[in-house]
Design a protein around this motif. Structure first.
Motif, mmCIF file in Angstrom:
data_model
loop_
_atom_site.group_PDB
_atom_site.id
_atom_site.type_symbol
_atom_site.label_atom_id
_atom_site.label_comp_id
_atom_site.label_asym_id
_atom_site.label_seq_id
_atom_site.Cartn_x
_atom_site.Cartn_y
_atom_site.Cartn_z
ATOM 1 N N SER A 164 -0.018 -21.686 41.236
ATOM 2 C CA SER A 164 -1.045 -21.918 40.230
ATOM 3 C C SER A 164 -0.842 -21.021 39.008
ATOM 4 C CB SER A 164 -2.434 -21.687 40.823
ATOM 5 O OG SER A 164 -2.775 -22.725 41.700
ATOM 6 N N GLU A 212 1.978 -22.438 37.060
ATOM 7 C CA GLU A 212 1.571 -23.676 36.392
ATOM 8 C C GLU A 212 0.774 -23.367 35.136
ATOM 9 O OE1 GLU A 212 1.229 -28.010 36.280
ATOM 10 O OE2 GLU A 212 2.586 -26.569 37.221
ATOM 11 N N LEU A 213 -0.143 -22.399 35.229
ATOM 12 C CA LEU A 213 -0.948 -22.024 34.067
ATOM 13 C C LEU A 213 -0.063 -21.487 32.951
ATOM 14 C CD1 LEU A 213 -3.958 -21.806 33.122
ATOM 15 C CD2 LEU A 213 -3.799 -19.380 33.732
ATOM 16 N N LEU A 223 -1.163 -26.935 40.956
ATOM 17 C CA LEU A 223 -2.409 -26.253 41.303
ATOM 18 C C LEU A 223 -2.730 -26.568 42.764
ATOM 19 C CD1 LEU A 223 -4.385 -27.158 38.039
ATOM 20 C CD2 LEU A 223 -3.059 -25.078 38.505
ATOM 21 N N THR A 270 -12.731 -24.899 44.377
ATOM 22 C CA THR A 270 -11.856 -24.252 43.409
ATOM 23 C C THR A 270 -12.688 -23.304 42.551
ATOM 24 O OG1 THR A 270 -12.110 -26.240 42.060
ATOM 25 C CG2 THR A 270 -10.056 -26.003 43.295
ATOM 26 N N LEU A 322 -6.933 -22.784 30.288
ATOM 27 C CA LEU A 322 -7.847 -23.062 31.391
ATOM 28 C C LEU A 322 -8.777 -24.223 31.050
ATOM 29 C CD1 LEU A 322 -8.748 -19.402 32.416
ATOM 30 C CD2 LEU A 322 -7.643 -21.091 33.898
ATOM 31 N N HIS A 350 -6.508 -27.677 30.279
ATOM 32 C CA HIS A 350 -5.554 -28.217 31.253
ATOM 33 C C HIS A 350 -5.987 -28.097 32.708
ATOM 34 C CE1 HIS A 350 -2.420 -28.975 28.262
ATOM 35 N NE2 HIS A 350 -2.727 -27.802 27.726
ATOM 36 N N THR A 351 -6.933 -27.235 33.036
ATOM 37 C CA THR A 351 -7.322 -27.080 34.444
ATOM 38 C C THR A 351 -8.815 -27.311 34.668
ATOM 39 O OG1 THR A 351 -7.903 -24.714 34.509
ATOM 40 C CG2 THR A 351 -5.548 -25.274 34.568
ATOM 41 N N LYS A 352 -9.535 -27.773 33.644
ATOM 42 C CA LYS A 352 -10.984 -27.981 33.732
ATOM 43 C C LYS A 352 -11.701 -26.685 34.107
ATOM 44 C CE LYS A 352 -10.401 -32.854 34.971
ATOM 45 N NZ LYS A 352 -10.694 -33.922 35.962
ATOM 46 N N HIS A 355 -10.746 -24.470 36.232
ATOM 47 C CA HIS A 355 -10.626 -24.171 37.658
ATOM 48 C C HIS A 355 -9.244 -23.572 37.908
ATOM 49 C CE1 HIS A 355 -14.129 -26.461 39.470
ATOM 50 N NE2 HIS A 355 -14.216 -26.722 38.173
ATOM 51 N N LEU A 356 -9.206 -22.471 38.671
ATOM 52 C CA LEU A 356 -7.933 -21.873 39.068
ATOM 53 C C LEU A 356 -8.200 -20.957 40.252
ATOM 54 C CD1 LEU A 356 -4.997 -22.047 37.808
ATOM 55 C CD2 LEU A 356 -5.349 -19.659 37.192
#
Length: 290
Positions: A182, A185-186, A214, A236, A260, A263-265, A267-268
């Motif tokens: 993750s 990816e970020l 993710l 998440t 964040l 691209h990840t809504k 959530h991480l």
């Protein structure tokens, strides 16, 4: 029920004081209330627990235990390092005064209380004479037009009534995990070199080797076994503005905050409950169950 080895425990962290830089350790004890010593202390103002959401300057402090905590003694004496590198301990008579001076607000340092001390955790009505609290968009690092994040399994009604789940100084769940997949990816999506695990403050960083994506999103609702501990991935982790703030070890990063959101809504990582407590060591195999 299927099992799959997904990596090894790469790093273990505990944070003696909520929102201050923490300690990287080689072994932790875990029970239903999380890692022994994790968020054993918090800075409080006007009867409410505070975090870097309200006081970003807390991220410029560091904290470490002078004695090893355990499951029966979660808040031993803690040493604080202030932004100017002055040191003091939770046992010093002037600790509350010095913290108040540095933060510019009247605060106290308090150890975690039992879960049945509900009044300690209950939110207080806003003080009309106090400095205005940050708004939701500011706390979440959002700009006009950004979509609302999905808070999923987080019990918002509890957090509206209490400043943290009673018996803890956590935001919501006792364990927070992340994977190297993750983080990578970020970084690829736009966070770049500013992506650093210390911005996200997990208890466990799982080294997932060459895996991509993710991963925690697909793991939600499943269990992980690591060492003698089994945890269940409940949700998440919803990221607020904190990962983008300047911290003791590095500066602010708009790139991390915007990546964040875009691209990840927001959530991480994952918030987890403990199914079976025990001991976890760096290097332990991590097995996905379910």
């Amino acid at each position: 029920m299927t099992t799959q080895t997904v990596g090894r425990v790469g790093q273990l962290w505990r944070f003696p004081v909520k929102s201050m830089a923490g300690e990287q350790v080689s072994q932790v004890q875990i029970d239903d209330n999380g890692v022994a010593g994790d968020r054993g202390w918090a800075v409080r103002e006007a009867g409410d627990t505070r975090s870097a959401k309200q006081m970003p300057r807390l991220l410029q402090f560091a904290a470490r235990y002078l004695e090893e905590p355990n499951l029966d003694r979660r808040s031993p004496v803690v040493e604080l390092t202030l932004p100017d590198n002055e040191s003091l301990t939770s046992a010093d008579e002037d600790v509350h005064r010095r913290l108040s001076e540095v933060l510019g607000r009247g605060v106290v340092l308090t150890s975690v209380r039992p879960a049945d001390d509900l009044d300690h955790y209950r939110r207080r009505p806003p003080d009309p004479n106090a400095e205005p609290a940050p708004g939701f968009h500011e706390v979440m690092g959002m700009e006009e037009g950004d979509p609302m994040p999905d808070f999923g399994a987080i019990e918002m009604d509890v957090l509206q009534q209490y400043s943290s789940p009673p018996g803890t100084y956590f935001d919501c769940f006792p364990i927070h995990i992340m994977t190297t997949a993750s983080l990578n990816e970020l970084a690829t999506l736009g966070g770049g070199e500013d992506v650093d695990v210390r911005r996200f403050r997990p208890n466990v960083l799982i080294d997932t080797g060459d895996a991509h994506g993710l991963l925690e999103v697909d793991w939600t609702g499943k269990q992980l076994r690591m060492g003698g501990v089994t945890i269940e991935l409940m949700s998440t982790a919803v990221r607020c503005s904190m990962p983008a703030h300047a911290q003791r070890e590095f500066g602010a990063s708009r790139a991390v905050g915007r990546t964040l959101i875009e691209h990840t809504k927001q959530h991480l990582g994952s918030y987890c409950n403990v199914v079976e407590g025990g001991t976890v060591n760096v290097g332990d195999e991590v097995v996905l169950i379910g």
